[in-house]
Design a protein around this motif. Structure first.
Motif, PDB file in Angstrom:
ATOM      1  N   ARG A  97      24.214  34.209  39.227  1.00  0.00           N
ATOM      2  CA  ARG A  97      23.668  34.285  40.586  1.00  0.00           C
ATOM      3  C   ARG A  97      24.403  35.338  41.414  1.00  0.00           C
ATOM      4  O   ARG A  97      23.779  36.136  42.130  1.00  0.00           O
ATOM      5  CB  ARG A  97      23.761  32.932  41.281  1.00  0.00           C
ATOM      6  CG  ARG A  97      22.698  31.940  40.879  1.00  0.00           C
ATOM      7  CD  ARG A  97      22.675  30.735  41.802  1.00  0.00           C
ATOM      8  NE  ARG A  97      23.950  30.051  41.864  1.00  0.00           N
ATOM      9  CZ  ARG A  97      24.363  29.095  41.038  1.00  0.00           C
ATOM     10  NH1 ARG A  97      23.564  28.719  40.054  1.00  0.00           N
ATOM     11  NH2 ARG A  97      25.531  28.515  41.189  1.00  0.00           N
ATOM     12  N   GLU A  98      25.714  35.352  41.315  1.00  0.00           N
ATOM     13  CA  GLU A  98      26.541  36.294  42.068  1.00  0.00           C
ATOM     14  C   GLU A  98      26.227  37.741  41.669  1.00  0.00           C
ATOM     15  O   GLU A  98      26.077  38.615  42.524  1.00  0.00           O
ATOM     16  CB  GLU A  98      28.011  35.976  41.791  1.00  0.00           C
ATOM     17  CG  GLU A  98      29.009  36.870  42.449  1.00  0.00           C
ATOM     18  CD  GLU A  98      30.417  36.500  42.027  1.00  0.00           C
ATOM     19  OE1 GLU A  98      31.162  37.414  41.643  1.00  0.00           O
ATOM     20  OE2 GLU A  98      30.761  35.301  42.079  1.00  0.00           O
ATOM     21  N   ARG A 106      23.450  38.842  40.219  1.00  0.00           N
ATOM     22  CA  ARG A 106      22.079  39.174  40.626  1.00  0.00           C
ATOM     23  C   ARG A 106      22.020  39.533  42.105  1.00  0.00           C
ATOM     24  O   ARG A 106      21.275  40.433  42.502  1.00  0.00           O
ATOM     25  CB  ARG A 106      21.141  38.007  40.335  1.00  0.00           C
ATOM     26  CG  ARG A 106      20.718  37.935  38.899  1.00  0.00           C
ATOM     27  CD  ARG A 106      19.713  36.845  38.676  1.00  0.00           C
ATOM     28  NE  ARG A 106      19.155  36.934  37.330  1.00  0.00           N
ATOM     29  CZ  ARG A 106      18.518  35.947  36.738  1.00  0.00           C
ATOM     30  NH1 ARG A 106      18.352  34.792  37.349  1.00  0.00           N
ATOM     31  NH2 ARG A 106      18.042  36.103  35.526  1.00  0.00           N
ATOM     32  N   LYS A 107      22.802  38.818  42.924  1.00  0.00           N
ATOM     33  CA  LYS A 107      22.840  39.118  44.359  1.00  0.00           C
ATOM     34  C   LYS A 107      23.415  40.508  44.590  1.00  0.00           C
ATOM     35  O   LYS A 107      22.877  41.290  45.391  1.00  0.00           O
ATOM     36  CB  LYS A 107      23.659  38.080  45.112  1.00  0.00           C
ATOM     37  CG  LYS A 107      23.654  38.285  46.609  1.00  0.00           C
ATOM     38  CD  LYS A 107      24.469  37.241  47.319  1.00  0.00           C
ATOM     39  CE  LYS A 107      24.485  37.386  48.817  1.00  0.00           C
ATOM     40  NZ  LYS A 107      24.417  38.697  49.358  1.00  0.00           N
ATOM     41  N   GLU A 108      24.486  40.830  43.888  1.00  0.00           N
ATOM     42  CA  GLU A 108      25.090  42.153  44.020  1.00  0.00           C
ATOM     43  C   GLU A 108      24.097  43.240  43.597  1.00  0.00           C
ATOM     44  O   GLU A 108      23.981  44.281  44.254  1.00  0.00           O
ATOM     45  CB  GLU A 108      26.359  42.244  43.178  1.00  0.00           C
ATOM     46  CG  GLU A 108      27.099  43.546  43.320  1.00  0.00           C
ATOM     47  CD  GLU A 108      28.348  43.630  42.461  1.00  0.00           C
ATOM     48  OE1 GLU A 108      28.912  44.739  42.380  1.00  0.00           O
ATOM     49  OE2 GLU A 108      28.766  42.611  41.871  1.00  0.00           O
ATOM     50  N   ASP A 117      21.431  43.723  46.277  1.00  0.00           N
ATOM     51  CA  ASP A 117      21.978  44.469  47.411  1.00  0.00           C
ATOM     52  C   ASP A 117      22.038  45.964  47.105  1.00  0.00           C
ATOM     53  O   ASP A 117      21.671  46.790  47.941  1.00  0.00           O
ATOM     54  CB  ASP A 117      23.369  43.954  47.781  1.00  0.00           C
ATOM     55  CG  ASP A 117      23.352  42.557  48.375  1.00  0.00           C
ATOM     56  OD1 ASP A 117      22.265  42.115  48.818  1.00  0.00           O
ATOM     57  OD2 ASP A 117      24.419  41.916  48.402  1.00  0.00           O
TER      58      ASP A 117
END
Length: 66
Positions: free
Chosen positions: A19-20, A22-24, A27
């Protein structure tokens, strides 16, 4: 992270890491699409490969659990 390090993580930790990452990636893609200069454009490709590696390990863990 290296593959060996990822294999040592638990299922929940691995899911959180996915999840982390994918968020990066999201962005960075947003910055790139809005024509904002990205310091390391190669990082986008690197993150895609890391996510694929993590998903592969996650699938292997699920298969072993069955």
């Amino acid at each position: 992270m290296k593959t060996n390090e990822l294999k040592e993580l638990g299922a929940e930790e691995l899911a959180a890491k996915i999840r982390e990452t994918r968020k990066e990636l999201a962005d960075l893609k947003l910055k790139h699409a809005s024509k904002v200069e990205v310091e390391k454009p190669g990082r986008i490709s690197q993150l895609r490969h890391e996510i694929a590696r993590m998903l592969t390990i996650e699938a292997q863990l699920k298969k072993e659990a069955k």
